[in-house]
Structure formats: structure tokens, C-alpha cells
Scaffold this motif. Structure first.
Motif, mmCIF file in Angstrom:
data_model
loop_
_atom_site.group_PDB
_atom_site.id
_atom_site.type_symbol
_atom_site.label_atom_id
_atom_site.label_comp_id
_atom_site.label_asym_id
_atom_site.label_seq_id
_atom_site.Cartn_x
_atom_site.Cartn_y
_atom_site.Cartn_z
ATOM 1 N N ASP A 1 43.926 48.507 45.224
ATOM 2 C CA ASP A 1 42.798 48.133 46.067
ATOM 3 C C ASP A 1 43.314 47.938 47.478
ATOM 4 O O ASP A 1 44.380 47.361 47.686
ATOM 5 C CB ASP A 1 42.159 46.841 45.550
ATOM 6 C CG ASP A 1 40.849 46.513 46.264
ATOM 7 O OD1 ASP A 1 40.364 47.368 47.031
ATOM 8 O OD2 ASP A 1 40.330 45.405 46.055
ATOM 9 N N PHE A 2 42.567 48.417 48.470
ATOM 10 C CA PHE A 2 43.027 48.351 49.852
ATOM 11 C C PHE A 2 43.125 46.920 50.368
ATOM 12 O O PHE A 2 44.023 46.584 51.135
ATOM 13 C CB PHE A 2 42.102 49.170 50.759
ATOM 14 C CG PHE A 2 42.406 50.639 50.759
ATOM 15 C CD1 PHE A 2 43.056 51.225 51.827
ATOM 16 C CD2 PHE A 2 42.048 51.429 49.678
ATOM 17 C CE1 PHE A 2 43.342 52.585 51.828
ATOM 18 C CE2 PHE A 2 42.327 52.787 49.673
ATOM 19 C CZ PHE A 2 42.986 53.374 50.750
ATOM 20 N N ALA A 3 42.216 46.066 50.000
ATOM 21 C CA ALA A 3 42.199 44.697 50.521
ATOM 22 C C ALA A 3 43.410 43.920 50.033
ATOM 23 O O ALA A 3 43.897 44.135 48.913
ATOM 24 C CB ALA A 3 40.916 43.993 50.089
ATOM 25 N N TYR A 4 43.887 42.996 50.887
ATOM 26 C CA TYR A 4 44.987 42.135 50.470
ATOM 27 C C TYR A 4 44.569 41.333 49.245
ATOM 28 O O TYR A 4 43.513 40.689 49.252
ATOM 29 C CB TYR A 4 45.371 41.147 51.573
ATOM 30 C CG TYR A 4 46.031 41.746 52.794
ATOM 31 C CD1 TYR A 4 46.422 43.074 52.839
ATOM 32 C CD2 TYR A 4 46.269 40.953 53.908
ATOM 33 C CE1 TYR A 4 47.028 43.608 53.964
ATOM 34 C CE2 TYR A 4 46.883 41.466 55.046
ATOM 35 C CZ TYR A 4 47.258 42.806 55.073
ATOM 36 O OH TYR A 4 47.855 43.312 56.179
ATOM 37 N N PRO A 5 45.371 41.312 48.195
ATOM 38 C CA PRO A 5 45.030 40.501 47.018
ATOM 39 C C PRO A 5 45.280 39.019 47.289
ATOM 40 O O PRO A 5 46.029 38.654 48.196
ATOM 41 C CB PRO A 5 45.989 41.032 45.947
ATOM 42 C CG PRO A 5 47.168 41.519 46.732
ATOM 43 C CD PRO A 5 46.612 42.081 48.012
ATOM 44 N N VAL A 6 44.669 38.188 46.506
ATOM 45 C CA VAL A 6 44.824 36.733 46.636
ATOM 46 C C VAL A 6 45.816 36.250 45.582
ATOM 47 O O VAL A 6 45.793 36.688 44.432
ATOM 48 C CB VAL A 6 43.464 36.025 46.456
ATOM 49 C CG1 VAL A 6 43.637 34.506 46.537
ATOM 50 C CG2 VAL A 6 42.467 36.519 47.497
ATOM 51 N N ASP A 7 46.713 35.350 45.998
ATOM 52 C CA ASP A 7 47.659 34.713 45.074
ATOM 53 C C ASP A 7 48.567 35.725 44.372
ATOM 54 O O ASP A 7 48.861 35.596 43.166
ATOM 55 C CB ASP A 7 46.909 33.879 44.020
ATOM 56 C CG ASP A 7 46.117 32.746 44.649
ATOM 57 O OD1 ASP A 7 46.558 32.226 45.685
ATOM 58 O OD2 ASP A 7 45.057 32.404 44.105
ATOM 59 N N THR A 8 49.005 36.715 45.108
ATOM 60 C CA THR A 8 49.955 37.677 44.556
ATOM 61 C C THR A 8 51.381 37.237 44.865
ATOM 62 O O THR A 8 51.684 36.832 45.984
ATOM 63 C CB THR A 8 49.716 39.078 45.162
ATOM 64 O OG1 THR A 8 48.407 39.510 44.826
ATOM 65 C CG2 THR A 8 50.717 40.086 44.621
#
Length: 285
Positions: free
Chosen positions: A102-109
Motif C-alpha cells: 500500500d502506498f500510504a505509510y503504515p501505522v505501527d510498523t
């Protein structure tokens, strides 16, 4: 014997190091890196490299999972485990495994941190002694070259184009002006003896070796101009050279088959390389 590498808190054999296919460094080049030279088993200019790493992370909103002090201890442990005397340590930090693409920055990675050593001959190098030939090519890289990301395909293409043309490297040109080499900063010495290199901006990487060399040049009484220059001006220069973390200083003896100066490595490049190495050997940690 296999190298011992560092991956997310563990020192393991290189063949055992595994990263997910969903890691964003692999999928999007969503990662930054640094390379620190090693001389006599010690780190050269490492504080500068780690400071630049922190800046790159800040520009990309990328979390650095350990302190710079911890990174230094990891680097030194790898040098010891691999009995590295001369070469470099590569460090890469990606945003990590997002679970899917997914292009968007992931959360809590959780970021992926990788380090490994490379054996290289840095002090006794034919290119440093004999000089290199470069060609000029359009600079097709992205507009944030000040961030040291792993998105290096354009630089790889430039390097390969140079090799295919019988040269050693490429100087990249944008709006008629030289930005830098495929993986190094570029310099000329004018007929009047002035050292010229591109000013700091988003157009070039803020080289750690570059910073040290300019300080050394200033201390040696060399006039310095941080500004843009053209290939035509470079061809009329007294000498030219490049710098990077693991080349230190390599003279440039021709550009697009046009001989620079007398076609031999120049005295300014030679002096700066010698002084830099002498200081590196005495101050490396």
C-alpha cells in the motif's frame, strides 16, 4: 567463511538473513542507508554518517529503532566478528513489513535494520593513483537527493552507461550544470587555483567526506567557491576530482574524452587525499 550480518537485533550468518517480501524497502525503496569506511579496523567519520542518517529519517518520518550510540556498538561488533581491517560497513533502515502492499505509510510498523561489512581496498587503489575517466549524462534522479535513500536505479543506470562507454563514472548534469557523480560529489580546480563544488541544496547529497575535504582545503589556504559549474568549465579546469566515503578522493583525468589539465592526477586532489587519509587513520574510532 560467511560474513556475520546484523538483522533486527541479531548477529547471524548472511545466508540465514531473511526479510519479508512485503518489506517497504523492497517494494517502494522506502528506506535510507549509510556507508562508513573502515581503516585499520576502525570507523572513519562515523559520527557524521550517523548524524546524516538521523536527518534522512526525519525527512521521511522514519523511526530509528535504536540510538546512534547503539548503532556504533553494532558497527564495531560487526568489524570484530568479521575481522574487517579495511573496507566499509553498510547500514540500511527501511520502514519495515507493512503486511501488504500500500502506498500510504503504515501505522505501527516495526522498521527493518540491516548492517553488513564489505572488504575493500581503500588505501592502495589504482583509480586513486591513476585517476578516472567520466562522461556527462542528464541527471534524471528525483528532487530530494539530500536524503540518502536506497532509490538508486538512476545512479546505477548512469554508472553502467559510463562503463559501457569505456569510462569509469558519470557526472550528472541538470539545467546545464553538474550536480554530482553517480555516487560521489564532484569538484574542479580552476586555472586560478580555486576549488569549486556544488553548493548544498536538495540537488546533491550532503557528503560527509565533502564536508571534511572543504575544511581541510580551507585550512590549507585554498580558495573555495560552493557554486554550480558546467561541463565546459570543468573541461577548462586545472584539475578535477570526486569524493565519497569509500573512495576518499579520486582524481578525474578526462570528461567526455576531453583531457583535464595535463591528463594526470592533479596536486590538489593528491594533497587532499593524503591529508584526509592521514587524519582518518589517526582519528578513526
Amino acid at each position: 567463511m560467511e560474513r556475520i550480518v546484523y538483522l533486527n537485533g541479531k548477529y547471524i550468518s548472511e545466508s540465514d538473513a531473511k526479510i519479508s517480501i512485503f518489506d517497504r524497502g523492497f517494494l517502494f525503496a522506502d528506506a535510507v542507508y549509510e556507508v562508513t569506511a573502515v581503516l585499520d579496523g576502525k570507523l572513519v567519520d562515523n559520527a557524521g554518517h550517523l548524524a546524516r542518517l538521523k536527518r534522512s529519517c526525519g525527512e521521511l518520518d522514519l523511526e530509528l529503532p535504536v540510538t546512534t550510540e547503539k548503532l556504533t556498538s553494532i558497527q564495531k561488533e560487526l568489524v570484530k566478528l568479521n575481522n574487517l581491517k579495511e573496507g566499509g560497513i553498510y547500514l540500511q533502515l527501511s520502514r519495515g513489513n507493512a503486511g501488504d502492499r500500500d502506498f500510504a505509510y503504515p501505522v505501527d510498523t516495526k522498521p527493518t535494520l540491516v548492517l553488513f561489512t564489505q572488504v575493500r581496498s581503500l588505501l592502495e587503489c589504482p583509480k586513486a593513483k591513476n585517476g578516472i575517466k567520466v562522461i556527462s549524462l542528464p541527471d534524471i534522479r528525483w528532487k530530494r537527493r539530500d536524503i540518502k535513500t536506497v532509490g538508486l536505479l538512476a545512479s546505477c543506470m548512469a554508472k553502467q552507461a559510463a562503463l559501457s562507454a569505456g569510462a569509469d563514472d558519470a557526472w550528472l548534469v541538470e539545467d546545464s550544470y553538474v550536480t554530482e557523480g553517480s555516487a560521489n560529489n564532484a569538484y574542479i580546480v580552476t586555472a586560478e587555483g580555486t576549488l569549486v563544488t556544488h553548493h548544498l541544496s536538495n540537488d546533491i547529497l550532503h557528503g560527509i567526506t565533502r564536508k571534511s575535504l572543504l575544511q581541510l582545503a580551507e585550512e590549507a589556504g585554498i580558495q573555495i567557491e560552493e557554486r554550480r559549474f558546467t561541463i565546459e568549465e570543468a573541461c577548462e579546469a586545472r584539475e578535477a576530482f570526486v569524493s565519497s566515503a569509500t573512495t576518499f578522493v579520486w582524481p578525474v583525468i578526462s570528461i567526455d574524452d576531453y583531457q583535464i589539465g595535463d591528463g594526470k592526477p592533479g596536486p590538489v586532489a593528491g594533497m587532499l587525499r593524503k591529508i584526509y587519509i592521514d587524519i582518518a587513520l589517526s582519528t578513526a574510532d
